[in-house]
Design an enzyme around this catalytic site. Structure first.
Site, PDB file in Angstrom:
ATOM      1  N   TYR A  56       6.990 -10.059   6.629  1.00 54.79           N
ATOM      2  CA  TYR A  56       6.805  -8.630   6.849  1.00 54.79           C
ATOM      3  C   TYR A  56       7.346  -8.258   8.228  1.00 54.79           C
ATOM      4  CZ  TYR A  56       3.715  -7.959   2.808  1.00 54.79           C
ATOM      5  OH  TYR A  56       3.199  -7.868   1.536  1.00 54.79           O
ATOM      6  N   ASP A  96       0.827  -1.206   0.000  1.00 49.20           N
ATOM      7  CA  ASP A  96       0.000   0.000   0.000  1.00 49.20           C
ATOM      8  C   ASP A  96       0.860   1.254   0.000  1.00 49.20           C
ATOM      9  OD1 ASP A  96      -2.384  -1.408   0.033  1.00 49.20           O
ATOM     10  OD2 ASP A  96      -2.463  -1.494   2.224  1.00 49.20           O
TER      11      ASP A  96
END
Length: 380
Positions: free
Chosen positions: A193, A121
Site C-alpha cells: 500500500y 474502503d
C-alpha cells in the site's frame, strides 16, 4: 490456448485525471494513465457479445482448457475510489465488484461472481488490485453449445468497453488464464500500500525530522501484535501481523509511487549519510529501512497565478496481509511523529498498549492506494 484472428484495430490510451481535496490540509492530485494492449479505439464489434465469438477461431481445445468450458481468469484493475463505496458488493451502493460484475454480465450474457484479492474502503484507490472470475463461453447462435474459452485479451477489451460506457474510473489493465483452484485472495503472497501526503509550499517541521520518521518506522517493522492499529469491526482472528516494510520517501509532486529499487536506493543513501550504529536486535534489511530523501522546496515568489511547489511524501507499507484500517492508523502515528506531537517512546507505548484508542487519529481514505498484489503465478 485458443487462437484468434489478428484484429486490425488501433491501440488505445486511457488517461484519467482527478483532483481530490483532503482534510487536515492534505491535498492530492493523481494522473493515472492506463492502457490495455490492442484495445481498439472504436468498439462497434464489442457492442454485442455475440460478435466476439465470430472474431475468434474455433480450434481444438488444448489440455489446459477446463471442464464444461468454464475458464477462470485472473485480472488486474486500477480505479479511482472517490465515487465507490468500497470494493465489496453492496445492494444499494456503487462498488468496484458491483461495477465489474455488471460489465462482465453484459459481456457473457449471464450473471457472474467476481472475487477480489484485497478489500478497499470507500475513497481508497488502487493502482493494481487483482480479482478472479469464472466464465463459460456459450454460442449465441446455438443455445447450450459450449465453445472454447475467450482469449484473455478479448475479455479485457470487451469488459473495458462496458466499463467505459458510463464511467471512466475503473479499468482492467491485465488478464490471464489460471487454473480453476487459483484464488485471487488466498493465493496472494504480499500486498503493498502507498499513502500520499502533500505539505504546503513552505517546509514544515513534519517533513524536516527525518530521523524521527526513520526511527518510528523501525519500531513498527517486524512481527507484532498490532491491536493498537486495528479498527473496531476487524474480522481477523488474530492481531499478529508481520510488517515487512514501512518506509517514508519524498518524491516529486506529480503522481509518482516509488519502486522497490527507488526505496532501497533512498534507504541506502540515508543510512550511509547518518551512519546508524549496528545493533543486532534492531537491524533490519535495507528494503525495510525507511527514510526521507530530501527534495528542496522554494519559498520564493513564483508569480501571480502560479502554484508554489508542494512537498510530497509517500508512506509504503508492505506485508502479506493487513488488519482493518491498519495502514491508515500507521500513517496517522507517523504523521504525528513527524510533526513533533509524538516521540519514539510514544510509538513504542502505543504499540505495546494493544488498544486502538491509544493511537493517533486515523489518516483519511483519500490518500491511500493499493499498489500491488504479489503472486507466484502458474506457468501457462
Amino acid at each position: 490456448m485458443v487462437g484468434s484472428r489478428k484484429e486490425k484495430q488501433k491501440p488505445f490510451a486511457l488517461r484519467l485525471k482527478f483532483q481530490i481535496s483532503m482534510t487536515h490540509s492534505l491535498k492530492h492530485s493523481v494522473d493515472l494513465e492506463g492502457s490495455y494492449n490492442n484495445r481498439p479505439s472504436k468498439l462497434s464489434k464489442i457492442e454485442h457479445p455475440s460478435h466476439i465469438e465470430e472474431e475468434e477461431e474455433e480450434e481444438e481445445e488444448m489440455n489446459q482448457n477446463p471442464k464444461n468450458g468454464i475458464q477462470r481468469y485472473l485480472f488486474a484493475i486500477e480505479y479511482i475510489g472517490t465515487r465507490f463505496s468500497g470494493s465489496q458488493k453492496q445492494l444499494t451502493c456503487r462498488t468496484v465488484v458491483g461495477a465489474l460484475e455488471e460489465a462482465f454480465a453484459k459481456f457473457v450474457g449471464q450473471p457472474v461472481s467476481v472475487s477480489c484479492s484485497s478489500r478497499t474502503d470507500a475513497g481508497v484507490h488502487a493502482l493494481s488490485n487483482v480479482c478472479h472470475v469464472d466464465i463459460q463461453r456459450t454460442s449465441k447462435r446455438k443455445p447450450g453449445e459450449v465453445l472454447p474459452p475467450h482469449e484473455p485479451a478479448v475479455v479485457g477489451r470487451a469488459v473495458n468497453h462496458f466499463l467505459q460506457k458510463h464511467d471512466s474510473d475503473l479499468t482492467i489493465i491485465d488478464v490471464r488464464r489460471v487454473p480453476s483452484d487459483f484464488h485471487a485472495r488466498f493465493k496472494a503472497q504480499e500486498r503493498t500500500y502507498f499513502y500520499r501526503l502533500l505539505s504546503g509550499p513552505e517546509p514544515l517541521s513534519t517533513f524536516e525530522k527525518d530521523r524521527a520518521w526513520h526511527e518510528a518506522c523501525r519500531v513498527l517493522v517486524g512481527c507484532h501484535d498490532f491491536s493498537s492499529f486495528r479498527a473496531a469491526g476487524c474480522q481477523a482472528k488474530s492481531p499478529i501481523r508481520t510488517l515487512d516494510e514501512l518506509s517514508v520517501t519524498e518524491v516529486i509532486e506529480s503522481p509518482y509511487f516509488p519502486s522497490v529499487m527507488d526505496r532501497e536506493r533512498h534507504n541506502k543513501v540515508s543510512s550511509d549519510l547518518r551512519g546508524y550504529p549496528s545493533n543486532s536486535e534492531t537491524d533490519i534489511s535495507p528494503s525495510s529501512s525507511p527514510c526521507i530523501d530530501k527534495v528542496t522546496t522554494s519559498s520564493e515568489d513564483v508569480g501571480f497565478g502560479k502554484r508554489r511547489r508542494h512537498r510530497c511524501l509517500v508512506v509504503t507499507a508492505r506485508a502479506r496481509s493487513f488488519l482493518y484500517h491498519q495502514v491508515r492508523l500507521l500513517v496517522g502515528v507517523l504523521k504525528a511523529v513527524g510533526s513533533g506531537n509524538l516521540t519514539i517512546p510514544d510509538v513504542e507505548r502505543i504499540l505495546n498498549a494493544k488498544n486502538v484508542t491509544s493511537a493517533s487519529p486515523m489518516a483519511p481514505a483519500c490518500g491511500l492506494y493499493l499498489g500491488e498484489v504479489k503472486y507466484d503465478l502458474p506457468t501457462t
